[in-house]
Design a protein around this motif. Structure first.
Motif, short mmCIF file in Angstrom:
data_model
loop_
_atom_site.label_atom_id
_atom_site.label_comp_id
_atom_site.label_asym_id
_atom_site.label_seq_id
_atom_site.Cartn_x
_atom_site.Cartn_y
_atom_site.Cartn_z
N ALA A 1 15.01 -29.26 -11.18
CA ALA A 1 16.38 -29.51 -11.61
C ALA A 1 17.03 -30.57 -10.74
CB ALA A 1 17.19 -28.21 -11.56
N TRP A 2 16.79 -30.50 -9.43
CA TRP A 2 17.34 -31.52 -8.53
C TRP A 2 16.82 -32.90 -8.90
CZ3 TRP A 2 14.11 -34.43 -5.31
CH2 TRP A 2 14.78 -35.36 -4.53
N ALA A 3 15.52 -33.00 -9.18
CA ALA A 3 14.94 -34.30 -9.55
C ALA A 3 15.57 -34.81 -10.84
CB ALA A 3 13.43 -34.16 -9.70
N ARG A 4 15.83 -33.91 -11.78
CA ARG A 4 16.43 -34.33 -13.05
C ARG A 4 17.86 -34.80 -12.84
NH1 ARG A 4 15.06 -30.32 -17.74
NH2 ARG A 4 13.05 -30.81 -16.77
N TRP A 5 18.59 -34.21 -11.90
CA TRP A 5 19.95 -34.66 -11.62
C TRP A 5 19.95 -36.04 -10.97
CZ3 TRP A 5 20.97 -29.41 -8.83
CH2 TRP A 5 21.15 -28.41 -9.80
N ALA A 6 18.99 -36.26 -10.04
CA ALA A 6 18.98 -37.50 -9.27
C ALA A 6 18.35 -38.67 -10.02
CB ALA A 6 18.22 -37.28 -7.95
N ARG A 7 17.50 -38.39 -10.98
CA ARG A 7 16.72 -39.45 -11.61
C ARG A 7 17.56 -40.49 -12.35
NH1 ARG A 7 11.58 -38.48 -15.69
NH2 ARG A 7 10.82 -40.64 -15.67
N PRO A 8 18.56 -40.13 -13.14
CA PRO A 8 19.36 -41.17 -13.81
C PRO A 8 20.07 -42.11 -12.85
CG PRO A 8 19.76 -39.02 -14.80
CD PRO A 8 18.99 -38.78 -13.55
N TRP A 9 20.61 -41.55 -11.76
CA TRP A 9 21.29 -42.40 -10.77
C TRP A 9 20.30 -43.38 -10.15
CZ3 TRP A 9 26.43 -41.85 -10.84
CH2 TRP A 9 26.95 -40.65 -11.33
N THR A 10 19.09 -42.91 -9.90
CA THR A 10 18.06 -43.79 -9.33
C THR A 10 17.72 -44.92 -10.28
OG1 THR A 10 17.12 -41.85 -8.23
CG2 THR A 10 15.78 -43.83 -8.28
N ASN A 11 17.54 -44.60 -11.57
CA ASN A 11 17.18 -45.62 -12.54
C ASN A 11 18.27 -46.68 -12.69
OD1 ASN A 11 14.73 -44.44 -13.08
ND2 ASN A 11 15.38 -43.41 -14.94
N VAL A 12 19.53 -46.25 -12.71
CA VAL A 12 20.63 -47.22 -12.85
C VAL A 12 20.71 -48.13 -11.63
CG1 VAL A 12 23.13 -47.46 -13.04
CG2 VAL A 12 21.95 -45.74 -14.41
#
Length: 665
Positions: free
Chosen positions: A203-214
């Motif tokens: 769940a943590w990875a899913r929260w952080a992943r969009p911010w990383t991609n942007v």
């Protein structure tokens, strides 16, 4: 009065950052919801007041308020309004203020789009963001105040903006680059919050992943724009020259690329958790290090902003505190909140890990080549220069090896698969890549070139396995088009990202080996031939711009005897306020080649030194970067990041903790 309002707004923003750093973390530790709520409100207020400060500095530039030292040193009454607008960030003080504005903006966005996460997680993220914002606001107020006055000795006019920065590329390049740098602060905050709260899970990875991609997409575009600017503005025709400041932006991009892939594994399989957090810490730390290199005065470059040891020391202390505390927390908490998940070494998990290792090795290679000369110089052990031969000798083989595993990873399955199955899927791709790569140089230039063949083989090996994977995923659909529509945006983002890498590799390889350049003496009536094109200087003229005088060469260009004629107009400009000469390149762009003409020195008797270049496939460098960035944005638009329920692969204890929670982004 306007500068004083801006200064006062910065002080208020700093106080809000301190509250944001303290109250939410204290509330999360003591489980007090009211204290935790301070983070979101303070983030909004901080963004508002930093925006007010930035608006005040912009107004000072637009109103030609030369009583402000920053305006007097970096603008002029003759400067066009759009360059006055970009001059705000074309200097050290203004660029750090823009950095802080974007940092506050990312913090505000995080406060708005994480409302449905667990409250203690949001509080910790806001607290970490408050610390980072507070550090930079303190840096501005102590060492880099953009609102300092020159009263009563106000100059009648300003010193003008550096002519190198009076260009459309420098209007868009720094904001994009800073958005990338600063965007990784949110990912860093998520990583620290996860360590503090003990929530290193899918769940943590899913929260952080969009911010990383942007953030990664912004940084990709920013680096590409910097390369494009160097190509046409500096007059030499190169697109990258391993300048230390350019390397400073490449470092977090490399680890950020590794982080994007590592987060994908953590989200999908729940593995690589500690490694992912370490990459998040490293990426933001390298962003801070880039800030130190550009603003400390330790580097001499056309990109560097400052030459003040006090400023460099402040950023170095901020970097040291960030790295030390982050790694200490990682050492204490990571072993307790992570666990191993098994996988076969012939699996997508393993191949992504191997590529991550290659990216880290490339990062270390660039870091050593950039920092080692500085270390020797600071220790009085002599001065050395590390240039393109070192970087190319190490970077090129590492890139080829990485492409090998990229191709394998695109076709491999999660957890593991048999070697014969992987060979069966990819033998045709390998054969096609080798054959086409060997033949293309012969067809293009009539002679074989090892490096060009190697580049084309590497690019095809990246793309062809993806095509096979698309065919496999759509095989059982009622039609091929229906199968394509069922593929997720996240998957298409991956496809575009990898295709972008391949396109960039082709561009780099072809232009590096097939570039044609001639330095000639030209006067009206002179004709030179380059790559089948005739360049004829028909006349020399003079013109006056808003703040410069220019000698302009009118050059007629034609391919062969029957080709269509067109005109190119390179210029040599003299800027009035500074007396600085500048080259304005003439470009005839195309998808498969650029024609490039730049004026050098006046040789007398109406003759000029002129550089004429034929640059095949050079546009593919930036086209590939845009494809990569668009792929990152496309992945963020995937519906599972707009409304994400708790996934089935999260442990039961975690699912109970997050019951009924949804992530909104």
């Amino acid at each position: 009065m306007i500068p004083e309002i801006g200064h006062f707004a910065l002080i208020i923003a700093l106080l809000m950052a301190v509250v944001q750093a303290v109250m939410p973390l204290a509330g999360a530790a003591t489980r007090r919801p009211l204290w935790m709520a301070y983070g979101q409100s303070m983030a909004a207020g901080q963004f508002l007041f930093v925006a007010i400060a930035y608006g005040c500095l912009t107004a000072s530039y637009m109103l030609d308020d030369f009583s402000v030292a920053n305006v007097a040193n970096n603008a002029n009454s003759l400067l066009p309004w759009y360059y006055k607008f970009s001059a705000v960030w074309g200097n050290h003080e203004g660029s750090v203020l823009m950095w802080s504005l974007m940092l506050a903006g990312w913090g505000f966005a995080a406060s708005r789009f994480t409302g449905s996460l667990p409250r203690d997680m949001v509080a910790r993220v806001m607290g970490v963001m408050g610390m980072v914002c507070g550090g930079f606001l303190l840096f501005i107020l102590i060492t880099s105040n953009p609102f300092e006055r020159l009263l009563p000795n106000m100059p009648p006019d300003g010193a003008d903006l550096n002519p190198l920065l009076q260009d459309i590329g420098l209007i868009v390049h720094p904001p994009m680059l800073y958005m990338g740098y600063v965007g990784f602060s949110v990912v860093f905050a998520f990583a620290i919050a996860a360590l503090l709260g003990g929530r290193l899970d899918a769940a943590w990875a899913r929260w952080a992943r969009p911010w990383t991609n942007v953030a990664w997409a912004f940084l990709t575009v920013g680096i590409a724009l910097g390369s494009w600017w160097a190509y046409y503005e500096l007059g030499w025709g190169g697109w990258w020259f391993w300048d230390p400041v350019e390397n400073a932006s490449l470092l977090p991009w490399l680890t950020g690329t590794a982080l994007v892939h590592s987060l994908a594994v953590t989200e999908k399989r729940g593995s690589f958790k500690s490694w992912t957090v370490l990459l998040a810490i490293a990426t933001f730390s390298l962003s801070l290090m880039g800030t130190f290199l550009v603003r400390s005065g330790v580097l001499t470059s056309v990109h560097a902003f400052a030459n003040d040891p006090d400023r460099g020391l402040f950023i170095l202390i901020l970097l040291a505190i960030t790295v030390t505390l982050s790694l200490l927390l990682f050492a204490l908490r990571a072993p307790r909140v992570s666990h191993s998940i098994g996988f076969n070494w012939l699996s997508r998990d393993a191949l992504l890990l191997i590529n991550n290792v290659f990216l880290v090795i490339m990062t270390v290679t660039v870091l050593l080549g950039t920092v080692y000369p500085l270390i020797l110089d600071s220790l009085n052990l002599g001065k050395i220069s590390v240039g393109p031969p070192y970087f190319n000798a190490l970077f090129v083989p590492l890139t080829v090896m990485m492409c090998v595993f990229m191709g394998l990873g695109s076709a491999a399955r999660w957890k593991g698969m048999a070697a014969k199955d992987l060979i069966h899927k990819l033998w045709w791709a390998g054969a096609a890549a080798l054959i086409i790569g060997a033949v293309m140089p012969l067809l293009y230039r009539g002679e074989w070139n090892l490096l060009v063949s190697l580049g084309i083989v590497s690019a095809l090996w990246v793309v062809l396995p993806i095509l096979r994977d698309i065919v496999d995923k759509t095989r059982h659909a009622r039609s091929f088009s229906a199968g394509l529509r069922k593929l997720s945006l996240s998957y298409w983002g991956m496809v575009l990202g990898h295709v972008g890498v391949a396109v960039t590799i082709v561009g780099v390889t072809v232009v590096s080996n097939y570039n044609i350049e001639r330095n000639v003496r030209m006067s009206p009536g002179t004709t030179v031939e380059v790559a089948g094109y005739q360049f004829t200087m028909s006349e020399l003229t003079e013109r006056r711009g808003a703040n410069f005088l220019a000698d302009t060469a009118i050059i007629q260009v034609q391919r062969g005897e029957s080709g269509r004629r067109f005109t190119m107009r390179p210029e040599k400009r003299l800027y009035l306020a500074t007396g600085m000469p500048m080259t304005q390149v003439a470009l005839r762009p195309g998808l498969f080649r650029d024609l490039y003409v730049a004026m050098g020195e006046d040789l007398g008797d109406g003759s000029w030194a002129v550089r004429v270049q034929y640059k095949p496939f050079v546009r593919w460098l930036w086209l590939g970067a845009l494809l990569m960035a668009f792929g990152g944005v496309l992945a963020v638009l995937d519906k599972r990041y707009r409304r994400v329920a708790i996934a089935r692969d999260i442990p039961a204890s975690t699912a109970q903790r997050y019951a009924a929670q949804k992530v909104t982004l």
